[in-house]
Scaffold this motif. Sequence first.
Motif, PDB file in Angstrom:
ATOM      1  N   GLY A  22      -4.546  11.457  -2.295  1.00 35.73           N
ATOM      2  CA  GLY A  22      -3.286  11.829  -2.935  1.00 35.73           C
ATOM      3  C   GLY A  22      -2.693  10.716  -3.773  1.00 35.73           C
ATOM      4  O   GLY A  22      -2.302  10.922  -4.922  1.00 35.73           O
ATOM      5  N   VAL A  23      -2.596   9.498  -3.209  1.00 35.10           N
ATOM      6  CA  VAL A  23      -2.002   8.389  -3.955  1.00 35.10           C
ATOM      7  C   VAL A  23      -3.045   7.649  -4.783  1.00 35.10           C
ATOM      8  O   VAL A  23      -2.703   6.737  -5.543  1.00 35.10           O
ATOM      9  CB  VAL A  23      -1.303   7.387  -2.999  1.00 35.10           C
ATOM     10  N   ALA A  24      -4.329   8.022  -4.624  1.00 29.28           N
ATOM     11  CA  ALA A  24      -5.393   7.336  -5.369  1.00 29.28           C
ATOM     12  C   ALA A  24      -5.964   8.209  -6.477  1.00 29.28           C
ATOM     13  O   ALA A  24      -7.018   7.896  -7.029  1.00 29.28           O
ATOM     14  CB  ALA A  24      -6.510   6.925  -4.406  1.00 29.28           C
ATOM     15  N   VAL A 144       2.755   5.479   1.064  1.00 32.46           N
ATOM     16  CA  VAL A 144       3.191   4.145   0.629  1.00 32.46           C
ATOM     17  C   VAL A 144       2.286   3.026   1.144  1.00 32.46           C
ATOM     18  O   VAL A 144       1.858   2.160   0.368  1.00 32.46           O
ATOM     19  CB  VAL A 144       4.662   3.894   1.046  1.00 32.46           C
ATOM     20  N   PRO A 145       1.945   2.982   2.459  1.00 30.36           N
ATOM     21  CA  PRO A 145       1.067   1.875   2.916  1.00 30.36           C
ATOM     22  C   PRO A 145      -0.267   1.832   2.175  1.00 30.36           C
ATOM     23  O   PRO A 145      -0.739   0.751   1.798  1.00 30.36           O
ATOM     24  CB  PRO A 145       0.871   2.188   4.404  1.00 30.36           C
ATOM     25  N   SER A 147      -0.947   3.063  -0.827  1.00 27.54           N
ATOM     26  CA  SER A 147      -0.754   2.692  -2.233  1.00 27.54           C
ATOM     27  C   SER A 147      -0.544   1.185  -2.378  1.00 27.54           C
ATOM     28  O   SER A 147      -1.025   0.574  -3.336  1.00 27.54           O
ATOM     29  CB  SER A 147       0.441   3.463  -2.821  1.00 27.54           C
ATOM     30  N   LEU A 148       0.163   0.567  -1.429  1.00 23.77           N
ATOM     31  CA  LEU A 148       0.354  -0.886  -1.459  1.00 23.77           C
ATOM     32  C   LEU A 148      -0.972  -1.613  -1.255  1.00 23.77           C
ATOM     33  O   LEU A 148      -1.253  -2.628  -1.903  1.00 23.77           O
ATOM     34  CB  LEU A 148       1.360  -1.312  -0.387  1.00 23.77           C
ATOM     35  N   LEU A 149      -1.793  -1.061  -0.342  1.00 21.37           N
ATOM     36  CA  LEU A 149      -3.099  -1.673  -0.093  1.00 21.37           C
ATOM     37  C   LEU A 149      -3.993  -1.568  -1.319  1.00 21.37           C
ATOM     38  O   LEU A 149      -4.691  -2.522  -1.688  1.00 21.37           O
ATOM     39  CB  LEU A 149      -3.756  -0.987   1.114  1.00 21.37           C
ATOM     40  N   LEU A 150      -3.963  -0.409  -1.974  1.00 20.46           N
ATOM     41  CA  LEU A 150      -4.744  -0.234  -3.197  1.00 20.46           C
ATOM     42  C   LEU A 150      -4.305  -1.218  -4.280  1.00 20.46           C
ATOM     43  O   LEU A 150      -5.136  -1.796  -4.996  1.00 20.46           O
ATOM     44  CB  LEU A 150      -4.610   1.201  -3.710  1.00 20.46           C
ATOM     45  N   ALA A 151      -2.999  -1.396  -4.393  1.00 20.78           N
ATOM     46  CA  ALA A 151      -2.477  -2.291  -5.430  1.00 20.78           C
ATOM     47  C   ALA A 151      -2.816  -3.748  -5.150  1.00 20.78           C
ATOM     48  O   ALA A 151      -2.994  -4.542  -6.086  1.00 20.78           O
ATOM     49  CB  ALA A 151      -0.967  -2.124  -5.536  1.00 20.78           C
TER      50      ALA A 151
END
Length: 430
Positions: A22-24, A144-145, A147-151
């Motif tokens: 979803g966030v990726a 959120v966690p 997405s932060l890890l991906l970033a």
Amino acid sequence: MFIWVTAVLVYLAAVFHRTSLGVASLEAGARFHVGPAALGTFTVLQVGVYASMQVPTGLLVDRYGARRVLTVAALLMGLGQLLFAFATSYPLGLLARAVLGVGDAMTFVSVLRLVAAHFPARRYAAVTSFTAALGALGNLASTVPLSLLLASVGWTATFAVTGAATAVYSVVLMLRVRDNPVGVVPEPVDRTESLRTVLTQVGHAWRTPGTRLGFWVHFSTMFAPAMLGLLWGFPYLVQAQGLGEATAGLLLSLLVVGAIVGGPAVGTMISSHPEWRTPLVMTYLVTALGVWALLLGWPGGHVPLWLLVAGFAFLSLGGPASATAFALARDYNPMRRVGTATGVVNVGGFVAITVSALAVGVLLGLVASLGPATAFRIAFLSVVAVLLLGLWRTSVWWRRARAAVFDAASRGEEVPVRIRRRSWDLAPAA
């Protein structure tokens, strides 16, 4: 309790992996060089694999035990996510999500089989609801966690670490999980059964009115919030309703929060009053029709924010209501067939998700020239159609399941729930 907690952590991981795309999605589009339609195939493929694996999973659990199936599930999810971490071509990415989907599909039925074996029948609905609510935490972790890890560390490291951790956890499952409580001798299982015998077992589960009622309850209740959360909710809120991406994300999080809060509440209620199970479901379905009527019929097509919040919050209760379906499978099938019956029931919701998600996509493509607001109003009529089908079939099998209970009680057999005959009930069997 320890065994349940150990198993629930796998289910939490399964939901995390299932919703991690979803966030990726933007990163996935760039990595695999594909557009929105091809990205949607990831979700449809994963849900389709999940649905097709439910009955085989139930059979495997009944034959080989939940511990072994959960162990294999963790390994497959870990391997699928590791493959996804290093995949750079679209076909390989699809293969990775398919492997992940198979592992995901083997998780929930296995966990519920452990719940059925280790907890009293009267606590089954409550523990099942708590299980689903805790699993929803995996959905939160994939927002959120993740997405932060991906970033911070990038695509490969993120999915490789989460995949490796899941695969390693399979060792814990093999060593710490027991299929039955200490001192309980399980019913003997013939693992040399022919295919015909296995299909007969599935047929017995399907012909049981309580199982069929559970199938349609699950079909009707959980598909709409899942379809919105997995695929079409975000574009509907942003493109059709004109909300900002941050606001749309917060609104979608209501679907998760509702499941976390509503799950224990619904589970506790139907455990204390099992006779309320199907009336509660019917109340939800009728009210959900009203919610969709407001969302799609609002003048001008742009729904006020307060109504969107109230509507999404109510629809989020479909997940907790779907736990009723598994309680029905548990109550109306012998323990040796509970895994199979649970798998049959679990097919219902994911068939509805697949059908509704595909129908919305097709209709959006056909009426895109009318503008986003009108296009989504027309496309979401397919959701209403699926809901009406589910409501109709649920009402039919509710009456048939009640008739079966009355017939069993008249023969002096033990019945799981005592109910009173109503004027609308089917006539007693001759």
